[in-house]
Motif scaffolding. Sequence first.
Motif, PDB file in Angstrom:
ATOM      1  N   ALA A 188      -8.951 -19.895  -7.218  1.00  0.00           N
ATOM      2  CA  ALA A 188      -8.623 -18.741  -6.196  1.00  0.00           C
ATOM      3  C   ALA A 188      -6.913 -18.578  -7.982  1.00  0.00           C
ATOM      4  CB  ALA A 188      -7.108 -18.745  -5.519  1.00  0.00           C
ATOM      5  N   VAL A 189      -6.961 -17.162  -7.607  1.00  0.00           N
ATOM      6  CA  VAL A 189      -6.357 -16.680  -8.939  1.00  0.00           C
ATOM      7  C   VAL A 189      -4.754 -16.333  -7.665  1.00  0.00           C
ATOM      8  CG1 VAL A 189      -5.632 -14.611 -10.214  1.00  0.00           C
ATOM      9  CG2 VAL A 189      -8.087 -15.968 -10.778  1.00  0.00           C
ATOM     10  N   ILE A 190      -3.535 -16.733  -8.700  1.00  0.00           N
ATOM     11  CA  ILE A 190      -2.469 -16.741  -7.582  1.00  0.00           C
ATOM     12  C   ILE A 190      -1.711 -14.781  -9.020  1.00  0.00           C
ATOM     13  CG2 ILE A 190      -0.667 -16.928  -7.218  1.00  0.00           C
ATOM     14  CD1 ILE A 190      -2.884 -18.534  -6.212  1.00  0.00           C
ATOM     15  N   LYS A 191      -1.737 -14.207  -7.647  1.00  0.00           N
ATOM     16  CA  LYS A 191      -1.255 -12.999  -8.376  1.00  0.00           C
ATOM     17  C   LYS A 191       0.417 -12.839  -8.283  1.00  0.00           C
ATOM     18  CE  LYS A 191      -4.210 -10.238  -7.405  1.00  0.00           C
ATOM     19  NZ  LYS A 191      -5.132  -8.895  -7.480  1.00  0.00           N
ATOM     20  N   TYR A 192       1.204 -12.279  -8.887  1.00  0.00           N
ATOM     21  CA  TYR A 192       2.811 -12.633  -8.043  1.00  0.00           C
ATOM     22  C   TYR A 192       3.472 -10.752  -8.643  1.00  0.00           C
ATOM     23  CZ  TYR A 192       7.520 -14.853  -7.363  1.00  0.00           C
ATOM     24  OH  TYR A 192       8.490 -14.957  -6.598  1.00  0.00           O
ATOM     25  N   ARG A 193       3.639 -10.427  -7.525  1.00  0.00           N
ATOM     26  CA  ARG A 193       4.844  -9.095  -8.011  1.00  0.00           C
ATOM     27  C   ARG A 193       6.200  -9.019  -7.671  1.00  0.00           C
ATOM     28  NH1 ARG A 193       5.184  -3.889  -5.623  1.00  0.00           N
ATOM     29  NH2 ARG A 193       4.407  -2.285  -7.130  1.00  0.00           N
ATOM     30  N   LYS A 202     -12.619 -17.523  -6.507  1.00  0.00           N
ATOM     31  CA  LYS A 202     -13.496 -16.416  -6.094  1.00  0.00           C
ATOM     32  C   LYS A 202     -12.436 -15.085  -6.237  1.00  0.00           C
ATOM     33  CE  LYS A 202     -18.506 -17.242  -7.200  1.00  0.00           C
ATOM     34  NZ  LYS A 202     -19.759 -16.483  -6.948  1.00  0.00           N
ATOM     35  N   THR A 203     -11.567 -16.233  -5.059  1.00  0.00           N
ATOM     36  CA  THR A 203     -10.770 -15.302  -4.560  1.00  0.00           C
ATOM     37  C   THR A 203      -8.955 -14.689  -4.932  1.00  0.00           C
ATOM     38  OG1 THR A 203      -8.999 -17.299  -3.081  1.00  0.00           O
ATOM     39  CG2 THR A 203     -10.976 -16.655  -1.582  1.00  0.00           C
ATOM     40  N   ALA A 204      -8.542 -14.182  -4.725  1.00  0.00           N
ATOM     41  CA  ALA A 204      -6.817 -13.646  -5.025  1.00  0.00           C
ATOM     42  C   ALA A 204      -6.189 -14.244  -3.812  1.00  0.00           C
ATOM     43  CB  ALA A 204      -7.059 -11.807  -5.629  1.00  0.00           C
ATOM     44  N   ILE A 205      -4.575 -14.677  -4.253  1.00  0.00           N
ATOM     45  CA  ILE A 205      -3.889 -14.938  -3.436  1.00  0.00           C
ATOM     46  C   ILE A 205      -2.935 -14.043  -3.819  1.00  0.00           C
ATOM     47  CG2 ILE A 205      -1.876 -17.127  -2.376  1.00  0.00           C
ATOM     48  CD1 ILE A 205      -4.722 -18.798  -2.480  1.00  0.00           C
ATOM     49  N   ASP A 206      -2.183 -13.220  -2.915  1.00  0.00           N
ATOM     50  CA  ASP A 206      -1.266 -12.338  -3.556  1.00  0.00           C
ATOM     51  C   ASP A 206       0.209 -12.871  -2.872  1.00  0.00           C
ATOM     52  OD1 ASP A 206      -2.666 -10.311  -4.365  1.00  0.00           O
ATOM     53  OD2 ASP A 206      -4.039 -10.556  -3.559  1.00  0.00           O
ATOM     54  N   VAL A 207       1.517 -12.404  -4.066  1.00  0.00           N
ATOM     55  CA  VAL A 207       2.105 -13.037  -3.445  1.00  0.00           C
ATOM     56  C   VAL A 207       2.965 -11.957  -3.890  1.00  0.00           C
ATOM     57  CG1 VAL A 207       4.351 -14.806  -3.460  1.00  0.00           C
ATOM     58  CG2 VAL A 207       2.007 -15.484  -4.216  1.00  0.00           C
ATOM     59  N   TYR A 208       3.615 -11.096  -2.846  1.00  0.00           N
ATOM     60  CA  TYR A 208       4.834 -10.302  -3.139  1.00  0.00           C
ATOM     61  C   TYR A 208       5.654 -10.490  -2.396  1.00  0.00           C
ATOM     62  CZ  TYR A 208       0.202  -7.729  -3.132  1.00  0.00           C
ATOM     63  OH  TYR A 208      -1.266  -7.128  -3.490  1.00  0.00           O
ATOM     64  N   VAL A 209       6.831  -9.730  -4.151  1.00  0.00           N
ATOM     65  CA  VAL A 209       8.686 -10.471  -3.778  1.00  0.00           C
ATOM     66  C   VAL A 209       9.124  -8.877  -4.175  1.00  0.00           C
ATOM     67  CG1 VAL A 209      10.457 -11.227  -4.464  1.00  0.00           C
ATOM     68  CG2 VAL A 209       8.491 -12.724  -3.965  1.00  0.00           C
ATOM     69  N   GLU A 210       9.801  -8.540  -2.828  1.00  0.00           N
ATOM     70  CA  GLU A 210      10.564  -6.943  -2.378  1.00  0.00           C
ATOM     71  C   GLU A 210      12.323  -7.154  -2.866  1.00  0.00           C
ATOM     72  OE1 GLU A 210       9.734  -3.508  -3.488  1.00  0.00           O
ATOM     73  OE2 GLU A 210       7.557  -4.669  -3.087  1.00  0.00           O
ATOM     74  N   VAL A 211      12.832  -6.788  -3.704  1.00  0.00           N
ATOM     75  CA  VAL A 211      14.110  -7.435  -3.740  1.00  0.00           C
ATOM     76  C   VAL A 211      15.228  -6.316  -3.406  1.00  0.00           C
ATOM     77  CG1 VAL A 211      16.647  -7.430  -5.256  1.00  0.00           C
ATOM     78  CG2 VAL A 211      13.924  -8.737  -5.708  1.00  0.00           C
TER      79      VAL A 211
END
Lengths: 259, 259, 259, 244, 244, 244
Positions: free
Chosen positions: D70-75, D117-126
């Motif tokens: 999996a590909v980790i994405k972090y925003r 082949k998947t994405a794991i999306d991590v979203y952080v809102e301050v």
Amino acid sequence: MGFEIMEDIRKDYVYDLIGSGKRVDGRGFREYRAISVERDVIKRAEGSALVKIGETVVLVGVKLEPGEPFSDAPNEGVIMTNAELVPMASPDFEPGPPDENSVELARVVDRGIRGSKTIDLEKLCIEEGEKVWMVFIDIHVLDNDGNLVDAAALGAIASLLNAHIPNEKYGLSGESSLPIRDTPVAVTTVEIGGNILADPNLYEENAATSKLTVISNADGTLSGMQKSGSDGLKEEEVAEMVEIGIEKAGEIRERYLVT
Amino acid sequence: MGFEIMEDIRKDYVYDLIGSGKRVDGRGFREYRAISVERDVIKRAEGSALVKIGETVVLVGVKLEPGEPFSDAPNEGVIMTNAELVPMASPDFEPGPPDENSVELARVVDRGIRGSKTIDLEKLCIEEGEKVWMVFIDIHVLDNDGNLVDAAALGAIASLLNAHIPNEKYGLSGESSLPIRDTPVAVTTVEIGGNILADPNLYEENAATSKLTVISNADGTLSGMQKSGSDGLKEEEVAEMVEIGIEKAGEIRERYLVT
Amino acid sequence: MGFEIMEDIRKDYVYDLIGSGKRVDGRGFREYRAISVERDVIKRAEGSALVKIGETVVLVGVKLEPGEPFSDAPNEGVIMTNAELVPMASPDFEPGPPDENSVELARVVDRGIRGSKTIDLEKLCIEEGEKVWMVFIDIHVLDNDGNLVDAAALGAIASLLNAHIPNEKYGLSGESSLPIRDTPVAVTTVEIGGNILADPNLYEENAATSKLTVISNADGTLSGMQKSGSDGLKEEEVAEMVEIGIEKAGEIRERYLVT
Amino acid sequence: MKKEEIELIKDGKRLDGRGFEELRPIKIEVGVLKRADGSCYFELGDNKVIAAVYGPREMHPRHFQDAKMAVIKYRYNMAPFSVDDRKRPGPDRRSVEISKVSREALDPVIIKEYYPKTAIDVYVEVLQSDAGTRTAGINAASVALAAAGIPMKDLVSSVAVGKINGEVVLDLNAVEDNYGEGDMPVAMVARTNTITMLQMDGRFSQEEFERGLKLAATACSKIYELQRTALLERYSESIGEGEA
Amino acid sequence: MKKEEIELIKDGKRLDGRGFEELRPIKIEVGVLKRADGSCYFELGDNKVIAAVYGPREMHPRHFQDAKMAVIKYRYNMAPFSVDDRKRPGPDRRSVEISKVSREALDPVIIKEYYPKTAIDVYVEVLQSDAGTRTAGINAASVALAAAGIPMKDLVSSVAVGKINGEVVLDLNAVEDNYGEGDMPVAMVARTNTITMLQMDGRFSQEEFERGLKLAATACSKIYELQRTALLERYSESIGEGEA
Amino acid sequence: MKKEEIELIKDGKRLDGRGFEELRPIKIEVGVLKRADGSCYFELGDNKVIAAVYGPREMHPRHFQDAKMAVIKYRYNMAPFSVDDRKRPGPDRRSVEISKVSREALDPVIIKEYYPKTAIDVYVEVLQSDAGTRTAGINAASVALAAAGIPMKDLVSSVAVGKINGEVVLDLNAVEDNYGEGDMPVAMVARTNTITMLQMDGRFSQEEFERGLKLAATACSKIYELQRTALLERYSESIGEGEA
């Protein structure tokens, strides 16, 4: 697909070699590749340096222009550090706006200079609240064979040491040399299979899962640090990396920055 | 593909249920989900409100900063409304610059406030032609379970009602409360199979082919309207939707905005 | 794939026809399609012209607004030329920021006007170093049937000739007509199979591998030139193209620009 | 007036009354959002952040897929009203860098091989900021990942150490950060003492750095307990809900 | 001076001499562009717009295709010289919203199911603006779609209603729009009285709104006739051309 | 003071001592970069440029591939510190146009049919600028393409001609360009006298233009010899290296 397999094989090769105490290019674990620093190569810039570490080539140019200070520091000059990973330097670099790697590169170099208070920003005030010198540090990467940070940071401080203030160009008067108070040097190490290696070349960088850049000053204090990579580091590994960082920075400073 | 079939089935389910006089969550056709409005949740903002309508969550923050007036209104403050459909709030939202849905959301909320002349902009003049208060209304959507407009509009007016003018921060003096003259409330209805439903949840929004937002004021006048969706509405449907809009707005105003 | 084959066949057709001395639309090799120039079609603009060359349609609008001069020319007005290849004009144009073709179009037209010093920029100074007239030349391409440059350049000079300075709108006084000193005209030719053709239509443009635009002035001097396309030109071909350029420019000037 | 001259320590206490090695109050809520697969609200003093996790889900554009994991994405993203002067929406250089180091802080504990082949999306809102938002974001994201059922070797905990008036102290607030002499955000797998994020600016002696790192390690252990407790409570609640 | 104080009505007439329920002069030309599959030039008073239609044609990028029907795209764009102060080229928030509501205004009449996986592109260029450009654009686009042979259930017609000096009037021009109290653009399928676009700003009483809507409906019927006539003329011309 | 009044010619010599038909000093180094498939450093007076070539390599996104031949891409870029006033990074309109005409200058000599579906990327970085960077870039790129082993019919050489104080002269420097009356960059296949780039601004009589073009042709022949020599030297070196 074929390419990926080649990359895996290369990683394994680097890994195995290091396991038996050797590096791909025959260096010692704490040894840098050949370094060269050529200053004042760009006459349009107020300061510049072409730095080579092995086959990694980075050109840094420093430009000064009058501009407005930030409202919370009305009597201080402004540092702007920017890095371009131009596609010339690597088949992996793409044209376009700075990606996370160029942003990180610029910001780590910037923090080293800022954290150490290398530039006496108050001396760059022209008119309080109105006009100060903007110092643009532009990192132009020409060839990437690994360890861009150390080359960029070395290019930045070398450029700054020789840079002058272009008073005349803007009809101003004053001191012509930049007020530089320290010489921060970045030293990057990677961990591969439990071994710590200084100045990783591109193959080693790809094989490593964690990397630490340590920026230290003339008095041995630390003014910047950045871990990267997809794996963790043990406390004792970090300690060793810091140790190497301070030691190597001393050698590099002595040889390339003391005039 | 499988997902699309699920969506079709869900639409049919919602549609059939409504045909038999029921909504998925058991509400009456004109009934809102539970509403909660929590004000002053963000201390960095001059005004703020966390609004929940069912499981839809929107956080609105109002900031005031001195800025330049528009040249055609030199003695009026400026309203800037912005909406971020951050990807946290829905698997359908993508990071990136505002798309047409966030632009529409912001502009509809903005028009409701502007059309009703809710903010007395002339009282936000600091120095004619030079400096006025800029009112930034930032809509931050945290969880989208349908009917974002009503939640955002309610958050905007709730934030404005409590907002103060940060005179001190900018070395200015004057009235500290924002000059608010009206309380526009948005009420959204959808048409599904000939039935008009207030406050659609996400399933209903997806099943509906047309939607109308009606913004009305304390005196029962209308100050904004926006139809969306891929199907038309009959004049009598619009009339019913306006009717519901004014009625529901009254209830919401009474309960959440009168202090 | 089918489309590409059609395109190849079309190219061959154009090529063969020219080989036998004919053009697709029956014109002589140095003959232009029908030209029409309609001025002052847009009343919001200070000058405008709708130019048709055959079925190519370009609308040019000139707007003047006060603005700041460049610091190295404090007493000169500023010319800004922009071209939009809006997707309406061709199935090959995409929405989005200007691509290399629109940039080139705008810059070639701009250079013709600038190189010939057509506009007396010093007369556009309102207050030295502070305020000058900005001349915006906006090229809006509506239908592309080939040879956009000639149509755009003709539209630009026709608009400028009729444009006025909107002093009143900005509370200023002074001369109301733009100080125009020359009438640069662009003439584009292509080379197809050793033949030089003026005013290529779209089919010819696609069949040609090199193209030269020659901009010349009332006194027969040259003030702009741009070669494009993926093949080279011999010196004698260039000479012929320049010859045609000056000749045709004279005819067009006489007919459409002399009032 | 020079920035350094501001007195940030009085009678052995910091301006907000804390001791040198004291964390700000922490509040953790798990599962605060409906749409996300996992979510966590995290307060650290006046910092308020939310993390949401989506995934594993289809990665597109496809050519960014990784065939092996999996590909980790972090925003990391700041709400415009979260800071004193309104922040223009959209990513800036600071948030791009923070997103990168935060992703790398979590990367070592996520078992990515389970979901090629998947994405794991991590979203952080301050939502509200008071210095330390990146550490709060990592703490929140770590819990949100667990709540989303993403297979993890362990939780990651994060805190910053700083230097004010010459003293090495834990967890700087905004005033201390503005007028202090250095800041050093750290993330760790507390149970194995593995450092997964390490940044520094300002100026530290080697000894101060080492002391700071130990301080961070101790604090991360405390935060780890709070994270665990919050997840446990949530888990019991959902069991409870299931039974009800 | 307050904006509201400007006198927009004198002796029962508007400044341009129109009555309250009177449209500005309309001029329609069909088939004005060569490259487009269908096109229409539309004048409404001082508004000059062109609409062009391309399609049905291949939709790319492919992952935006709809397997069941054509996707309609609509781009409303103002030429930089179309307004008093030069407009910077490129989409802004206003044009993004107008493009969306205009697309939705036409959507209900287009039989999209005939052309799955394709795109139908509608481009509207505003060449000269005098308030009412979105309604002129929809009228032009509706004709251009028909001229392009796109299968449609009916034509869409559009007009705005506004409020000036307290009166509800038809089809505001720029001065009336700037100094009036409200504007309400409407699009309808005139023959079935179906509303496909409805927007409002300003302030209307419920009664004024209802009156305005009826006014719009009547005007849309007139515009519909003009649209039909223009298409018919064009059709007879092309028959004529064919015979010649 | 008017720009034209500056004296750029004194006693039949230009300010930097050159004659009218004299090139600035040229320095060429081949193979200066490790990662690139071919590279060339080119100095023309105070201009310093590097060209790098990658390819033929996979073209992506795929839908830009050409099934019949390689696609040439050319990116001309100025380093921020290469000019007197710092240049903001990233492409501007000038560099977009230069990239296009430079690509077309080289296009005629590259045998693209050998590598269908691939991309050949040419990157030119201007490190120091003194007027004439596009011509220096084309010269460098031409050598770098050859060094990368891209099949070419011939080398392309490039130089500008200009007009100062009414005289047609070769290869303007920055001062001459700023205060001169015209500039005309030319690229040629010197051996066949084929013009592959031709641009002009300023004002030239037809006769001046023709004279200028001949001047350029002669200079391109000289540059061609230097390019050839540099490649030859590099080639002998690598043979030498091979033997060592």
